[in-house]
Scaffold this active site. Structure first.
Site, PDB file in Angstrom:
ATOM      1  N   ILE A   1      36.780  48.171  35.574  1.00 27.29           N
ATOM      2  CA  ILE A   1      36.131  48.721  34.375  1.00 27.29           C
ATOM      3  C   ILE A   1      34.942  47.873  33.914  1.00 27.29           C
ATOM      4  O   ILE A   1      34.161  48.316  33.095  1.00 27.29           O
ATOM      5  CB  ILE A   1      37.126  48.909  33.206  1.00 27.29           C
ATOM      6  CG1 ILE A   1      37.758  47.578  32.790  1.00 27.29           C
ATOM      7  CG2 ILE A   1      38.181  49.948  33.560  1.00 27.29           C
ATOM      8  CD1 ILE A   1      38.550  47.655  31.499  1.00 27.29           C
TER       9      ILE A   1
ATOM     10  N   GLU B   1      42.061  36.060  35.435  1.00 27.54           N
ATOM     11  CA  GLU B   1      42.168  36.455  34.029  1.00 27.54           C
ATOM     12  C   GLU B   1      43.421  37.262  33.740  1.00 27.54           C
ATOM     13  O   GLU B   1      43.910  37.272  32.614  1.00 27.54           O
ATOM     14  CB  GLU B   1      40.921  37.248  33.616  1.00 27.54           C
ATOM     15  CG  GLU B   1      39.653  36.406  33.660  1.00 27.54           C
ATOM     16  CD  GLU B   1      38.408  37.194  33.308  1.00 27.54           C
ATOM     17  OE1 GLU B   1      38.517  38.384  32.947  1.00 27.54           O
ATOM     18  OE2 GLU B   1      37.313  36.615  33.400  1.00 27.54           O
TER      19      GLU B   1
ATOM     20  N   HIS C   1      45.645  40.106  42.401  1.00 22.87           N
ATOM     21  CA  HIS C   1      44.726  41.209  42.650  1.00 22.87           C
ATOM     22  C   HIS C   1      43.545  40.724  43.467  1.00 22.87           C
ATOM     23  O   HIS C   1      43.190  39.559  43.439  1.00 22.87           O
ATOM     24  CB  HIS C   1      44.275  41.882  41.359  1.00 22.87           C
ATOM     25  CG  HIS C   1      43.611  40.978  40.364  1.00 22.87           C
ATOM     26  ND1 HIS C   1      44.300  40.061  39.603  1.00 22.87           N
ATOM     27  CD2 HIS C   1      42.309  40.860  40.012  1.00 22.87           C
ATOM     28  CE1 HIS C   1      43.449  39.413  38.807  1.00 22.87           C
ATOM     29  NE2 HIS C   1      42.234  39.877  39.048  1.00 22.87           N
TER      30      HIS C   1
END
Length: 114
Positions: free
Chosen positions: A32, A96, A101
Protein backbone atom coordinates in the site's frame (compact mmCIF):
# COMPACT_ATOMS: atom_id res chain seq x y z
CA UNK A 1 2.47 -5.03 19.68
CA UNK A 2 0.46 -7.38 17.45
CA UNK A 3 1.07 -5.52 14.20
CA UNK A 4 1.25 -8.87 12.43
CA UNK A 5 -2.54 -9.16 12.60
CA UNK A 6 -2.90 -6.98 9.50
CA UNK A 7 -1.26 -9.72 7.43
CA UNK A 8 -3.56 -12.37 8.92
CA UNK A 9 -6.54 -10.21 7.97
CA UNK A 10 -5.23 -9.89 4.39
CA UNK A 11 -4.73 -13.67 4.16
CA UNK A 12 -8.27 -14.22 5.47
CA UNK A 13 -9.64 -11.52 3.11
CA UNK A 14 -11.06 -9.61 6.07
CA UNK A 15 -9.71 -6.30 4.79
CA UNK A 16 -9.54 -5.07 1.19
CA UNK A 17 -6.22 -5.64 -0.53
CA UNK A 18 -5.07 -6.31 -4.05
CA UNK A 19 -4.18 -10.00 -3.73
CA UNK A 20 -2.28 -11.06 -6.84
CA UNK A 21 -1.69 -14.67 -5.85
CA UNK A 22 -2.75 -17.00 -3.07
CA UNK A 23 -2.38 -20.71 -2.50
CA UNK A 24 -2.28 -22.94 0.59
CA UNK A 25 1.23 -21.76 1.49
CA UNK A 26 1.62 -18.07 0.56
CA UNK A 27 -0.26 -14.88 -0.27
CA UNK A 28 1.09 -12.11 -2.51
CA UNK A 29 -0.37 -8.62 -2.71
CA UNK A 30 0.55 -5.08 -3.71
CA UNK A 31 2.21 -2.93 -1.05
CA UNK A 32 0.00 0.00 0.00
CA UNK A 33 3.07 2.26 0.24
CA UNK A 34 5.10 1.25 -2.84
CA UNK A 35 8.81 2.09 -3.08
CA UNK A 36 8.98 1.14 -6.79
CA UNK A 37 6.51 0.88 -9.69
CA UNK A 38 6.16 -2.81 -8.84
CA UNK A 39 6.19 -3.49 -5.09
CA UNK A 40 4.61 -6.73 -4.03
CA UNK A 41 4.68 -8.42 -0.63
CA UNK A 42 4.84 -12.20 -0.39
CA UNK A 43 3.91 -13.64 3.00
CA UNK A 44 3.51 -17.16 4.36
CA UNK A 45 -0.05 -18.08 5.30
CA UNK A 46 1.20 -19.42 8.63
CA UNK A 47 2.77 -17.05 11.12
CA UNK A 48 6.56 -16.84 11.16
CA UNK A 49 7.69 -13.80 13.12
CA UNK A 50 11.13 -13.06 11.62
CA UNK A 51 13.78 -14.72 9.46
CA UNK A 52 15.33 -15.84 12.77
CA UNK A 53 12.29 -18.07 13.23
CA UNK A 54 12.88 -20.11 10.08
CA UNK A 55 13.55 -23.69 11.12
CA UNK A 56 13.58 -27.25 9.81
CA UNK A 57 9.77 -27.43 10.01
CA UNK A 58 9.06 -24.28 7.95
CA UNK A 59 12.09 -23.85 5.65
CA UNK A 60 10.16 -25.16 2.63
CA UNK A 61 7.68 -22.32 3.06
CA UNK A 62 10.50 -19.83 2.52
CA UNK A 63 11.57 -21.64 -0.66
CA UNK A 64 7.97 -21.39 -1.89
CA UNK A 65 7.99 -17.64 -1.12
CA UNK A 66 11.06 -17.23 -3.39
CA UNK A 67 9.49 -19.41 -6.08
CA UNK A 68 6.32 -17.30 -5.96
CA UNK A 69 8.32 -14.06 -6.17
CA UNK A 70 10.13 -15.29 -9.29
CA UNK A 71 6.88 -16.37 -10.94
CA UNK A 72 5.32 -12.97 -10.25
CA UNK A 73 8.44 -11.20 -11.58
CA UNK A 74 8.05 -13.17 -14.83
CA UNK A 75 4.32 -12.40 -14.96
CA UNK A 76 4.98 -8.68 -14.41
CA UNK A 77 7.68 -8.81 -17.11
CA UNK A 78 10.50 -7.57 -14.88
CA UNK A 79 12.53 -10.78 -14.79
CA UNK A 80 14.77 -9.88 -17.75
CA UNK A 81 15.58 -6.30 -16.70
CA UNK A 82 15.95 -7.28 -13.05
CA UNK A 83 14.28 -6.92 -9.71
CA UNK A 84 15.09 -6.95 -6.04
CA UNK A 85 13.86 -9.31 -3.34
CA UNK A 86 14.22 -7.89 0.16
CA UNK A 87 13.64 -9.59 3.51
CA UNK A 88 14.15 -7.47 6.63
CA UNK A 89 14.83 -8.82 10.11
CA UNK A 90 13.92 -7.04 13.34
CA UNK A 91 14.03 -3.31 14.05
CA UNK A 92 17.62 -2.54 13.02
CA UNK A 93 17.11 -4.52 9.82
CA UNK A 94 14.07 -2.44 8.88
CA UNK A 95 11.33 -4.94 9.70
CA UNK A 96 8.25 -2.86 10.52
CA UNK A 97 5.69 -5.66 10.77
CA UNK A 98 6.54 -8.61 13.00
CA UNK A 99 5.58 -11.21 10.38
CA UNK A 100 8.05 -12.67 7.91
CA UNK A 101 7.51 -11.04 4.53
CA UNK A 102 9.35 -10.60 1.28
CA UNK A 103 9.34 -7.46 -0.86
CA UNK A 104 9.48 -7.92 -4.63
CA UNK A 105 10.56 -4.59 -6.15
CA UNK A 106 11.02 -3.71 -9.80
CA UNK A 107 9.99 -1.69 -12.79
CA UNK A 108 12.91 0.79 -12.49
CA UNK A 109 16.65 0.64 -11.93
CA UNK A 110 16.96 0.08 -8.19
CA UNK A 111 19.77 1.44 -6.05
CA UNK A 112 21.74 -0.69 -3.63
CA UNK A 113 22.25 0.18 0.01
CA UNK A 114 25.86 -1.01 0.23
Amino acid sequence: MNNHLIFQKIINKEIPSNILYQDKIVTAFEDINPKAPIHILIIPNCFIKTPNDINANNKNIVAHMFYTAVQIAKEKKISKDGYKIVVNCNENGGQEINYLHMHLLGGVKLKTLY
